[in-house]
Every structure is written in C-alpha cells, then in structure tokens.
Design an enzyme around this catalytic site. Structure first.
Site, PDB file in Angstrom:
ATOM      1  N   SER A   6       0.796  -1.174   0.007  1.00  0.00           N
ATOM      2  CA  SER A   6      -0.014   0.001   0.153  1.00  0.00           C
ATOM      3  C   SER A   6       0.969   1.451  -0.011  1.00  0.00           C
ATOM      4  CB  SER A   6      -1.077  -0.012   1.461  1.00  0.00           C
ATOM      5  OG  SER A   6      -0.281  -0.172   2.295  1.00  0.00           O
ATOM      6  N   ASP A  34      -2.656  -8.397   3.051  1.00  0.00           N
ATOM      7  CA  ASP A  34      -3.023  -7.298   3.540  1.00  0.00           C
ATOM      8  C   ASP A  34      -3.414  -7.942   5.116  1.00  0.00           C
ATOM      9  OD1 ASP A  34      -4.490  -5.433   5.118  1.00  0.00           O
ATOM     10  OD2 ASP A  34      -5.228  -4.664   3.169  1.00  0.00           O
ATOM     11  N   SER A  61       6.715   5.405  18.079  1.00  0.00           N
ATOM     12  CA  SER A  61       6.973   7.031  17.597  1.00  0.00           C
ATOM     13  C   SER A  61       7.178   7.772  18.755  1.00  0.00           C
ATOM     14  CB  SER A  61       6.141   7.258  16.600  1.00  0.00           C
ATOM     15  OG  SER A  61       6.164   8.588  16.340  1.00  0.00           O
ATOM     16  N   TYR A  75      -3.150   9.330  13.910  1.00  0.00           N
ATOM     17  CA  TYR A  75      -2.003   8.312  13.818  1.00  0.00           C
ATOM     18  C   TYR A  75      -1.329   7.944  15.053  1.00  0.00           C
ATOM     19  CZ  TYR A  75       2.857   7.127  13.000  1.00  0.00           C
ATOM     20  OH  TYR A  75       4.234   6.441  13.002  1.00  0.00           O
ATOM     21  N   LYS A 115      -0.834   4.452  17.509  1.00  0.00           N
ATOM     22  CA  LYS A 115       0.231   4.113  18.067  1.00  0.00           C
ATOM     23  C   LYS A 115       0.245   3.817  19.602  1.00  0.00           C
ATOM     24  CE  LYS A 115       2.906   3.562  14.540  1.00  0.00           C
ATOM     25  NZ  LYS A 115       3.419   2.308  13.984  1.00  0.00           N
ATOM     26  N   TYR A 160      10.827   5.523  17.572  1.00  0.00           N
ATOM     27  CA  TYR A 160      11.779   6.033  16.853  1.00  0.00           C
ATOM     28  C   TYR A 160      11.575   7.554  16.610  1.00  0.00           C
ATOM     29  CZ  TYR A 160      10.806   1.518  14.479  1.00  0.00           C
ATOM     30  OH  TYR A 160      10.481   0.407  14.178  1.00  0.00           O
ATOM     31  N   PHE A 161      12.713   8.282  16.596  1.00  0.00           N
ATOM     32  CA  PHE A 161      12.639   9.810  16.530  1.00  0.00           C
ATOM     33  C   PHE A 161      12.501  10.114  15.019  1.00  0.00           C
ATOM     34  CE2 PHE A 161      12.603  11.978  20.743  1.00  0.00           C
ATOM     35  CZ  PHE A 161      12.375  10.827  21.363  1.00  0.00           C
ATOM     36  N   ASN A 201       5.476  14.289   3.261  1.00  0.00           N
ATOM     37  CA  ASN A 201       5.033  15.131   4.477  1.00  0.00           C
ATOM     38  C   ASN A 201       6.352  15.362   5.161  1.00  0.00           C
ATOM     39  OD1 ASN A 201       1.957  14.763   4.411  1.00  0.00           O
ATOM     40  ND2 ASN A 201       2.420  12.586   4.528  1.00  0.00           N
ATOM     41  N   ARG A 209       3.057  24.687  10.881  1.00  0.00           N
ATOM     42  CA  ARG A 209       2.243  23.526  10.692  1.00  0.00           C
ATOM     43  C   ARG A 209       1.788  23.186  12.049  1.00  0.00           C
ATOM     44  NH1 ARG A 209       4.977  18.102   8.435  1.00  0.00           N
ATOM     45  NH2 ARG A 209       5.879  18.141  10.346  1.00  0.00           N
TER      46      ARG A 209
HETATM   47  P1  NAD Z   1       6.385   2.750   5.138  1.00  0.00           P
HETATM   48  O1  NAD Z   1       5.115   3.058   4.653  1.00  0.00           O
HETATM   49  O2  NAD Z   1       7.461   2.865   4.151  1.00  0.00           O
HETATM   50  O3  NAD Z   1       6.183   1.276   5.578  1.00  0.00           O
HETATM   51  C1  NAD Z   1       5.055   0.559   6.149  1.00  0.00           C
HETATM   52  C2  NAD Z   1       4.993  -0.450   5.265  1.00  0.00           C
HETATM   53  O4  NAD Z   1       3.946  -1.195   5.790  1.00  0.00           O
HETATM   54  C3  NAD Z   1       4.610  -0.362   3.846  1.00  0.00           C
HETATM   55  O5  NAD Z   1       5.424  -1.248   3.046  1.00  0.00           O
HETATM   56  C4  NAD Z   1       3.212  -0.686   3.496  1.00  0.00           C
HETATM   57  O6  NAD Z   1       2.848  -1.032   2.161  1.00  0.00           O
HETATM   58  C5  NAD Z   1       2.966  -1.701   4.614  1.00  0.00           C
HETATM   59  N1  NAD Z   1       1.474  -1.991   5.239  1.00  0.00           N
HETATM   60  C6  NAD Z   1       0.702  -0.873   5.741  1.00  0.00           C
HETATM   61  N2  NAD Z   1      -0.530  -1.212   5.901  1.00  0.00           N
HETATM   62  C7  NAD Z   1      -0.403  -2.804   5.790  1.00  0.00           C
HETATM   63  C8  NAD Z   1      -1.437  -3.828   5.908  1.00  0.00           C
HETATM   64  N3  NAD Z   1      -2.688  -3.646   6.202  1.00  0.00           N
HETATM   65  N4  NAD Z   1      -1.053  -4.856   5.630  1.00  0.00           N
HETATM   66  C9  NAD Z   1       0.226  -5.186   4.976  1.00  0.00           C
HETATM   67  N5  NAD Z   1       1.306  -4.229   4.711  1.00  0.00           N
HETATM   68  C10 NAD Z   1       0.914  -2.933   5.152  1.00  0.00           C
HETATM   69  O7  NAD Z   1       6.829   3.394   6.827  1.00  0.00           O
HETATM   70  P2  NAD Z   1       7.868   3.304   7.435  1.00  0.00           P
HETATM   71  O8  NAD Z   1       8.646   4.901   7.396  1.00  0.00           O
HETATM   72  O9  NAD Z   1       9.065   2.337   7.162  1.00  0.00           O
HETATM   73  O10 NAD Z   1       7.450   3.036   8.779  1.00  0.00           O
HETATM   74  C11 NAD Z   1       7.419   1.838   9.626  1.00  0.00           C
HETATM   75  C12 NAD Z   1       6.778   1.838  10.711  1.00  0.00           C
HETATM   76  O11 NAD Z   1       7.625   3.081  11.773  1.00  0.00           O
HETATM   77  C13 NAD Z   1       5.182   2.399  10.937  1.00  0.00           C
HETATM   78  O12 NAD Z   1       4.848   1.504  11.799  1.00  0.00           O
HETATM   79  C14 NAD Z   1       5.776   3.920  11.104  1.00  0.00           C
HETATM   80  O13 NAD Z   1       4.289   4.174  11.854  1.00  0.00           O
HETATM   81  C15 NAD Z   1       6.737   3.658  12.444  1.00  0.00           C
HETATM   82  N6  NAD Z   1       7.156   5.057  12.406  1.00  0.00           N
HETATM   83  C16 NAD Z   1       7.975   5.656  11.076  1.00  0.00           C
HETATM   84  C17 NAD Z   1       8.603   6.869  11.456  1.00  0.00           C
HETATM   85  C18 NAD Z   1       9.002   7.639  10.307  1.00  0.00           C
HETATM   86  O14 NAD Z   1       9.130   8.641  10.226  1.00  0.00           O
HETATM   87  N7  NAD Z   1       9.276   6.905   9.102  1.00  0.00           N
HETATM   88  C19 NAD Z   1       8.720   7.490  12.629  1.00  0.00           C
HETATM   89  C20 NAD Z   1       8.051   6.859  13.730  1.00  0.00           C
HETATM   90  C21 NAD Z   1       7.488   5.473  13.679  1.00  0.00           C
HETATM   91  N1  UDP Z   2       9.121  20.643   8.107  1.00  0.00           N
HETATM   92  C1  UDP Z   2       9.202  21.712   7.346  1.00  0.00           C
HETATM   93  N2  UDP Z   2       8.735  21.604   5.948  1.00  0.00           N
HETATM   94  C2  UDP Z   2       8.325  20.511   5.710  1.00  0.00           C
HETATM   95  C3  UDP Z   2       8.121  19.385   6.265  1.00  0.00           C
HETATM   96  C4  UDP Z   2       8.628  19.553   7.563  1.00  0.00           C
HETATM   97  O1  UDP Z   2       9.723  22.854   7.946  1.00  0.00           O
HETATM   98  O2  UDP Z   2       8.197  20.402   4.448  1.00  0.00           O
HETATM   99  C5  UDP Z   2       9.572  20.773   9.421  1.00  0.00           C
HETATM  100  C6  UDP Z   2       8.751  20.642  10.681  1.00  0.00           C
HETATM  101  O3  UDP Z   2       7.961  21.741  10.799  1.00  0.00           O
HETATM  102  C7  UDP Z   2       9.403  20.022  11.789  1.00  0.00           C
HETATM  103  C8  UDP Z   2      10.695  19.123  10.992  1.00  0.00           C
HETATM  104  O4  UDP Z   2      10.697  19.795   9.750  1.00  0.00           O
HETATM  105  O5  UDP Z   2      10.031  21.040  12.535  1.00  0.00           O
HETATM  106  C9  UDP Z   2      10.383  17.725  10.924  1.00  0.00           C
HETATM  107  O6  UDP Z   2       9.331  17.553  10.364  1.00  0.00           O
HETATM  108  P1  UDP Z   2       8.891  15.999   9.846  1.00  0.00           P
HETATM  109  O7  UDP Z   2       7.225  15.972   9.296  1.00  0.00           O
HETATM  110  O8  UDP Z   2       9.777  15.445   9.042  1.00  0.00           O
HETATM  111  O9  UDP Z   2       8.858  15.224  11.235  1.00  0.00           O
HETATM  112  P2  UDP Z   2       7.818  15.358  12.496  1.00  0.00           P
HETATM  113  O10 UDP Z   2       7.050  16.770  12.448  1.00  0.00           O
HETATM  114  O11 UDP Z   2       7.219  14.152  12.607  1.00  0.00           O
HETATM  115  O12 UDP Z   2       8.929  15.377  13.617  1.00  0.00           O
END
Ligand code: NAD
Ligand code: UDP
Length: 341
Positions: free
Chosen positions: A34, A58, A124, A148, A152, A176-177, A197, A291
């Site tokens: 997805s 899924d 997260s 979202y 979590k 994760y940060f 985003n 934002r």
């Molecule tokens: P991502 O979207 O790249 O990876 C998520 C994967 O899960 C995708 O490949 C998607 O296809 C799959 N998926 C989603 N719903 C599904 C379902 N119902 N069945 C099967 N597959 C499904 O995201 P990511 O950045 O790799 O994040 C991984 C995890 O870490 C997530 O749980 C996210 O919430 C968490 N997280 C991410 C961040 C970040 O900034 N990337 C920060 C904190 C936490």
């Molecule tokens: N941010 C920004 N422009 C963008 C996306 C993010 O200035 O297009 C800023 C946002 O306000 C934050 C930082 O970058 O201060 C990290 O944002 P991100 O969305 O990557 O992560 P999160 O807000 O989840 O920590």
C-alpha cells in the site's frame, strides 16, 4: 530463528530486513504494497545476497494472515506495517484505526494461537505529545494529538495490558525519533507516495528538481534560528536497533521500551545546510506559517537503549544527508525507475 517482518517492503522495514539477513536470521516478509513497491524485494536480495520468503498479504485479512503462521514456524515478529501520515490520519481517522489497530489485533490473536512470544513494535516519539522538556526520557507522560499517534499509543497500551496478563510474552516497544538516510548502496531508501510530509524526502525532491521549493514551517519558534528542532537518526542505526531489541527479547525481559534517537537536535535550517554541504545542491526555501500540531523541539535521551541494549547511533547528520542524497539522485523516480551502478 524465523522472524516475521510486517511492512518489510517499507522504508524502515526494508533496511531492517537487510540487517536481519546479514545476521543470518530467517526472514518472512508480509506486505500489501500500500506504500511500497515489489522492486524493494529484489533490491534487498541484491544487497544481502540472501533470500527470504514473501507474502503479499493485507494484515486486515485474518484468513490470509493465518496462512503465514501455518506455513512458517514464527519465533518473533517485528511489526512495521502501518499507515503513517499524520495529516492524512486527521482527514481519514477510520482508515488509520482500521488499518493500524485491526491488523495489529489480528496479529496478536495469531501470536496467541501459534504461541509466538516475542514482538517488536514500531512506535514513535509522537506518543510524547508536546513534551515539557528535552531530552525526552521513556517515562515521560504520554499523550497524542492526532489519529496516527493515537493508533500508536493504543497499541502500546494493548501491549502493556497483554504483558501484564501473559507472563510468557516478551515485547520491545521502540519509539523512533526522525528516521532519515538510506542504505549505502543507494538501492533502497524512502519513497513516499505523492508530495512528502516529512522534511528529508521533501528536501531531496527539491534537490533532484521534482519540487520547486521547500516550505519551512515557521521561523518563530524559541530555538537558535527560530525553526523546529528534531532528532534525526540514520535508518541504518534504526535497523541495527531492531536486531539489538530481538537479542534483548531472547533474555525474556517481559516488556521493555526504548527511545531510538541520537540525543542531538538539529533545526530545519541546520538540516538544510547539512544537506547542501553533502549534495552540493542549493535548496531554495520559503518560510511559511507553522504547521498545526508541530512541537518546537523534540530530541531523545537514548541512554536507556545504550545501557540495556548496547545500542547507540553511529551516524552523524552529514552522513545521513549524503546517504539520503545518494538514494534520491540514483533513483529520481523512486522505485518506478531502476537506476544501478
Ligand atoms: P512505510 O510506509 O515505508 O512502511 C510501512 C509498510 O507497511 C509499507 O510497505 C506498507 O505497504 C505496509 N503496510 C501498511 N499497511 C499494511 C497492511 N494492512 N498490510 C500489509 N502491509 C501493510 O513506513 P516506514 O517509514 O517504514 O515506517 C515503519 C513503521 O515505523 C510504521 O509503523 C511507522 O508508523 C513507524 N514510524 C515511522 C517513522 C518515520 O518517520 N518513518 C517514525 C516513527 C515511527
Ligand atoms: N518541516 C518543514 N517543512 C516540511 C516538512 C517538515 O519545515 O515540508 C519541519 C517540521 O515543521 C519539523 C521538522 O521539519 O520542524 C520535521 O518534520 P517531519 O514532518 O519530518 O517530522 P515530525 O514533525 O514528525 O517530527
């Protein structure tokens, strides 16, 4: 050990699968693509020179998911699969609760049925809400501001309830940060659908000419240059953290929770400058309004993970930017176009 990795085709999941294969774990990946591409699977095989099982399932389809448990003796689960766009979650809350929570409940049912006792959860820093101070320690109060984040926190709460009820369960909650960076090969990286985003994919898309200008969300925060401060962490460090967490679960610790961050905060402008140094590309930007929901400053105290997991982030901001840029410049159209060499 057989490790089920949900969302293993995604950004963090794919890097973690490579790391698990490097450590000779048997890996079973489940993903519904997805938010990812089947090409990722070939790239993982190319990097690791190892194979793994894959199911296009899924997670909200419990019958299909059960086949994975029937056909494989799963020892541990790393659960990445989720929808993760904060803004979209505000507009489509039910999609987020349905996808993120229902799928996790099905996983929990099947874990119980097939006696899987080890579970690593992708949480997260968003569960800390608007932290009163930084660095953030794991026992800070938890609160969320969007669906979202709530998905979590709800799953974290369910895990805490389950660990209280079932003593055989070993769970690592990893908060994760801000993950950025990509694999050194430039073959896998972050590829968001549509306009990103998060800041790093936005910056790399500006650098590669796919977007005209970066919008910086506010320069009137109480920070060194007025822009928001975050704890950016290399996805490779994050991936290694999951292997460390699995090893911890082998000690039967019950429930453990760790921040995975570097402990250092960088402002948006500092990140933009680091990226320009790393890539040689100037990033045009404009300052826009803040934002909604953003916090001014967010960075981790990662010392608990260092003490208990023996894990600590190795990569600095320059290398994170270099690796994000290598991925984007080699794959200007993401996984839609194969660019090797
Ligand atoms: P991502 O979207 O790249 O990876 C998520 C994967 O899960 C995708 O490949 C998607 O296809 C799959 N998926 C989603 N719903 C599904 C379902 N119902 N069945 C099967 N597959 C499904 O995201 P990511 O950045 O790799 O994040 C991984 C995890 O870490 C997530 O749980 C996210 O919430 C968490 N997280 C991410 C961040 C970040 O900034 N990337 C920060 C904190 C936490
Ligand atoms: N941010 C920004 N422009 C963008 C996306 C993010 O200035 O297009 C800023 C946002 O306000 C934050 C930082 O970058 O201060 C990290 O944002 P991100 O969305 O990557 O992560 P999160 O807000 O989840 O920590």
């Amino acid at each position: 050990m057989n490790i089920l990795v949900t969302g293993g085709a995604g950004y963090i999941g794919s890097h973690t699968v490579v790391e698990l294969l490097n450590y000779n774990y048997n890996v079973v990946v489940v993903d519904n693509f997805s938010n990812s591409s089947p090409i990722v699977l070939d790239r993982i095989r190319e990097i690791s020179k190892k194979d793994f099982k894959f199911y296009e399932v899924d997670l909200t389809n419990k019958e299909d998911l059960e086949i994975v448990f029937k056909e494989n003796e799963i020892d541990a689960i790393i659960h990445f699969a989720a929808l993760k766009a904060v803004g979209e979650s505000v507009k489509k809350p039910l999609d987020y609760y349905y996808n993120n929570i229902l799928s996790t409940l099905y996983l929990f049912d099947l874990m119980r049925k097939y006696s899987v006792c080890k579970f690593v959860f992708s949480s997260s820093a968003t569960v800390y809400g608007q932290p009163k101070k930084c660095p953030i320690v794991e026992d800070f109060p938890l609160s969320v501001t969007n669906p979202y984040g709530r998905s979590k926190l709800i799953i974290e709460d369910i895990l805490r309830d389950m660990c209280f009820a079932y003593s055989s369960l070993d769970v690592a909650i990893l908060r994760y940060f801000n993950p950025i960076g990509a694999h050194k090969s430039g073959l896998i990286g972050e590829e968001p659908d549509g306009i990103p985003n998060n800041i790093m994919p936005y910056i790399t898309k500006v650098a590669v000419g796919k977007l005209p200008v970066l919008n910086i969300f506010g320069d009137d925060y109480d920070t060194l240059d007025g822009t928001g401060i975050r704890d950016y962490i290399h996805v490779l460090d994050l991936a290694r953290g999951h292997v460390k967490a699995l090893k911890k679960l082998e000690e039967n610790p019950g429930l453990v929770t760790y921040n995975l961050g570097t402990g250092h905060g960088y402002s948006v402008l500092q990140l933009v400058n680091a990226f320009s140094r790393a890539s040689g590309k100037k990033i045009p930007y404009t300052i826009t309004d803040r934002r909604a929901g953003d916090v001014a400053v967010c960075y981790a105290d990662p010392s608990k993970a260092e003490k208990e997991l023996g894990w600590k982030a190795n990569y600095g901001i320059d290398e994170m930017c270099q690796d994000s840029w290598r991925w984007q410049s080699k794959n200007p159209d993401g996984y839609r176009e194969t660019a090797k060499g």
